[in-house]
Design an enzyme around this catalytic site. Structure first.
Site, mmCIF file in Angstrom:
data_model
loop_
_atom_site.group_PDB
_atom_site.id
_atom_site.type_symbol
_atom_site.label_atom_id
_atom_site.label_comp_id
_atom_site.label_asym_id
_atom_site.label_seq_id
_atom_site.Cartn_x
_atom_site.Cartn_y
_atom_site.Cartn_z
ATOM 1 N N ARG A 1 99.093 71.559 44.293
ATOM 2 C CA ARG A 1 99.439 72.931 43.947
ATOM 3 C C ARG A 1 100.794 73.074 43.261
ATOM 4 N NH1 ARG A 1 98.993 76.096 49.122
ATOM 5 N NH2 ARG A 1 101.052 75.169 49.243
ATOM 6 N N HIS B 1 92.061 53.228 65.660
ATOM 7 C CA HIS B 1 92.542 51.846 65.604
ATOM 8 C C HIS B 1 92.137 51.015 66.831
ATOM 9 C CE1 HIS B 1 94.602 53.748 62.424
ATOM 10 N NE2 HIS B 1 95.678 54.135 63.076
ATOM 11 N N HIS C 1 93.221 52.372 58.530
ATOM 12 C CA HIS C 1 94.032 51.359 57.830
ATOM 13 C C HIS C 1 94.160 50.064 58.631
ATOM 14 C CE1 HIS C 1 97.455 52.763 60.264
ATOM 15 N NE2 HIS C 1 98.079 51.679 59.920
ATOM 16 N N LYS D 1 107.748 46.991 68.969
ATOM 17 C CA LYS D 1 106.622 47.257 68.072
ATOM 18 C C LYS D 1 105.744 46.022 68.077
ATOM 19 C CE LYS D 1 105.067 48.509 63.476
ATOM 20 N NZ LYS D 1 104.037 49.481 63.783
ATOM 21 N N LYS E 1 104.026 55.609 71.911
ATOM 22 C CA LYS E 1 105.200 55.744 71.042
ATOM 23 C C LYS E 1 106.438 55.549 71.908
ATOM 24 C CE LYS E 1 103.341 58.161 67.227
ATOM 25 N NZ LYS E 1 103.261 57.172 66.158
ATOM 26 N N LYS F 1 94.160 45.550 57.468
ATOM 27 C CA LYS F 1 95.183 44.542 57.792
ATOM 28 C C LYS F 1 94.549 43.153 57.770
ATOM 29 C CE LYS F 1 97.869 47.626 60.829
ATOM 30 N NZ LYS F 1 99.212 47.791 60.318
ATOM 31 N N LYS G 1 92.233 59.514 58.028
ATOM 32 C CA LYS G 1 92.170 60.058 59.369
ATOM 33 C C LYS G 1 93.141 61.233 59.468
ATOM 34 C CE LYS G 1 94.770 58.561 62.597
ATOM 35 N NZ LYS G 1 96.224 58.622 62.719
HETATM 36 C C1 BG6 Z 1 98.685 55.929 62.258
HETATM 37 C C2 BG6 Z 1 99.144 56.896 63.313
HETATM 38 O O1 BG6 Z 1 97.308 55.995 62.085
HETATM 39 O O2 BG6 Z 1 99.049 54.608 62.648
HETATM 40 C C3 BG6 Z 1 100.635 56.782 63.536
HETATM 41 O O3 BG6 Z 1 98.838 58.219 62.891
HETATM 42 C C4 BG6 Z 1 101.028 55.363 63.820
HETATM 43 O O4 BG6 Z 1 101.050 57.630 64.597
HETATM 44 C C5 BG6 Z 1 100.438 54.413 62.783
HETATM 45 O O5 BG6 Z 1 102.439 55.284 63.786
HETATM 46 C C6 BG6 Z 1 100.650 52.961 63.181
HETATM 47 O O6 BG6 Z 1 100.281 52.139 62.128
HETATM 48 P P1 BG6 Z 1 100.903 50.687 61.985
HETATM 49 O O7 BG6 Z 1 100.209 50.115 60.801
HETATM 50 O O8 BG6 Z 1 102.391 50.866 61.787
HETATM 51 O O9 BG6 Z 1 100.620 49.982 63.268
#
Ligand code: BG6
Length: 479
Positions: A46, A239, A177, A330, A325, A181, A147
């Site tokens: 837009r 996921h 996604h 990580k 979270k 990977k 998503k």
């Molecule tokens: C997304 C979620 O689908 O995946 C996010 O909406 C999340 O909240 C992310 O942070 C994590 O993806 P990755 O590839 O960093 O593990």
């Protein structure tokens, strides 16, 4: 179908998905000469932007990459176009269609990418249909959907219906996604391109499976979306369910999209309804103080659940899943813990017991696979010590692993839907999520707990396994 002339149409092109993920992935495909001979990227949104401003904005993101190539970008950017339009205006879609016809100068494929807020999905799908933009003739018309796909089972079913009034299932590419990977795809190669693991990949040898997808980031700037979703919708529905399906599925007969997806669906169909006492939910301390979050919010940012796949291979083998979270580390990791040897003829030193064999698949970071087994300690009569055989992508293969979007965009253009989620997979995963969410809303539900940011979640998540004589394990990045 003629695959040489392709328009990649990004609806909602001014959002950050376009600059953060889509265009860098397309630029990389361009540099690797993977795009079709004739192609263009057309952004539609837009805002009052034009081609020049669109290119400039995208460049400022692309430049952040360590290996940015300015000369290649100039050539790439010539094929970036911007068409201004409203997501719900029929006239604007007619203009978009006319602009595309002009640029394409003949028959061309079209990949429509919905990079928009989900509340517009249905409207945009209907507009594409009404403008005649979904009809395939000599060339393809495909739609890629991000998503979240629905908010619950009912809305996912409704969205699938709307989609099928415009596009056939074969034209639809639902993105998860995680499937893009490399390490997730490698799960299938690990299991089925090797002969040694599959014979023991079952209830006779496997004690249990753990899947951890932990993030250190908190809700960040996504309060509006996240507070309505929470961890079950944001991470488990897609996921974690996908990882579970790939670990548990039977060998597909071929590599075509439907063979693989049929097997994933069988796993999801075999899921035993989750006992609500086998779930833990929690929110990190400080979540409700975030701008945009309801101060009374009861949205979970962490969950742990125990699941069972009721079929011949997996009966009574627990699958423990957790995600959150603001956690300690990580890491996305799948741990397969094997049963202990049935009989020991060694006399272990007093108080010593054997550690079980563990296979750990590191999805990210430090992508790789670790296998833990026992070794005899030299110069001792009977001492054993767990040791690890490790494979790391980074030390075996050159170059960084590609971003998931590269593979997914390429597959969508090539018509390979294997790494995209089919209608029935989506609906079955929602069925599981809806059950848990309904359980949490009913009397007798486990309480909403709090955990300190930077930890592994509440103690109850540890208890979920401890009660079964087990514990969570993280092996990735530990050696
Ligand atoms: C997304 C979620 O689908 O995946 C996010 O909406 C999340 O909240 C992310 O942070 C994590 O993806 P990755 O590839 O960093 O593990």
């Amino acid at each position: 179908m003629n695959n040489d002339n392709t328009s990649i149409v990004i609806l909602g092109a001014t959002g950050d998905l376009t600059s953060r993920k889509l265009v860098p992935a397309l630029f990389s495909l361009y540099r690797r000469e993977k795009l079709p001979a004739e192609w263009r990227i057309v952004g539609y949104a837009r805002r009052e932007w034009d081609d020049a401003f669109f290119r400039e904005t995208l460049r400022s993101w692309a430049e952040k990459a360590a290996d940015f190539d300015a000369a290649a970008w100039e050539r790439f950017a010539e094929r970036l176009h911007y068409v201004r339009g409203d997501l719900t205006s029929p006239d604007d879609y007619r203009s978009l269609n006319a602009a595309l016809d002009r640029m394409e100068a003949g028959e061309a494929n079209r990949l429509y990418y919905l990079a928009i807020s989900p509340e517009y999905y249905e409207a945009v799908i209907e507009q594409l249909r009404d403008a005649g933009m979904a009809n395939e003739t000599e060339t393809y018309r495909r739609i890629v959907i991000e998503k979240p796909f629905g908010y619950d089972l009912a809305s996912a079913v409704a969205l699938n219906r709307t989609l099928h009034r415009a596009f056939s299932e074969g034209q639809v590419y639902r993105i998860d996604h995680y499937l893009g990977k490399e390490t997730v795809q490698n799960l299938l190669f690990f299991r089925f391109a090797n002969a040694i693991f599959e014979p023991i990949w079952n209830r006779n040898y496997i004690d249990h499976v753990q899947i951890t997808v932990a993030e250190t980031v908190d809700v960040e700037h996504r309060a509006g979306y996240y507070d309505k979703s929470g961890v079950m919708r944001d991470m488990f529905q897609n996921h974690l369910m996908q990882l579970l399906s790939l670990v548990a599925l039977e060998p597909p007969a071929s590599s075509d999209a439907n063979s693989l997806r049929n097997e994933k669906v069988k796993v999801l169909r075999a899921l035993r309804p989750v006992a609500i006492t086998d779930t833990v939910r929690a929110q990190y301390a400080g979540y409700t103080a975030t701008a945009g979050i309801d101060p009374a919010s009861a949205t979970p940012t962490f969950a742990a659940i125990k699941l069972f796949v009721d079929n011949w291979r997996w009966m009574d083998v627990p699958f423990y899943l957790r995600s959150g979270k603001a956690m300690a580390k990580k890491v996305s990791e799948i741990v397969v813990q094997f049963r202990r040897p049935p009989h020991l003829f060694f006399n272990l030193p007093p108080g010593k017991k054997l550690h079980p064999n563990i296979l750990s698949m590191c999805i990210q970071p430090d992508e790789g696979i670790h296998l833990r087994f026992q070794a005899k300690v030299p110069n001792s009569p009977n001492e054993v010590q767990p040791v690890v055989m490790e494979f790391h992508f980074s030390s075996t293969f050159e170059g960084a692993l590609p971003d998931a979007y590269e593979r997914l965009l390429l597959d969508a253009m090539q018509g390979d839907a294997a790494l995209f989620t089919r209608e029935d997979e989506i609906e079955l995963s929602w069925r599981m999520i809806d059950n848990v969410l309904a359980g949490w809303a009913s009397p007798g539900a486990p309480p909403m707990l709090t955990y300190a940011p930077g930890t592994w979640g509440p103690d109850d998540a540890e208890m979920l396994l401890a009660d079964d004589g087990r514990r969570w394990r993280i092996h990735c990045g530990e050696h």
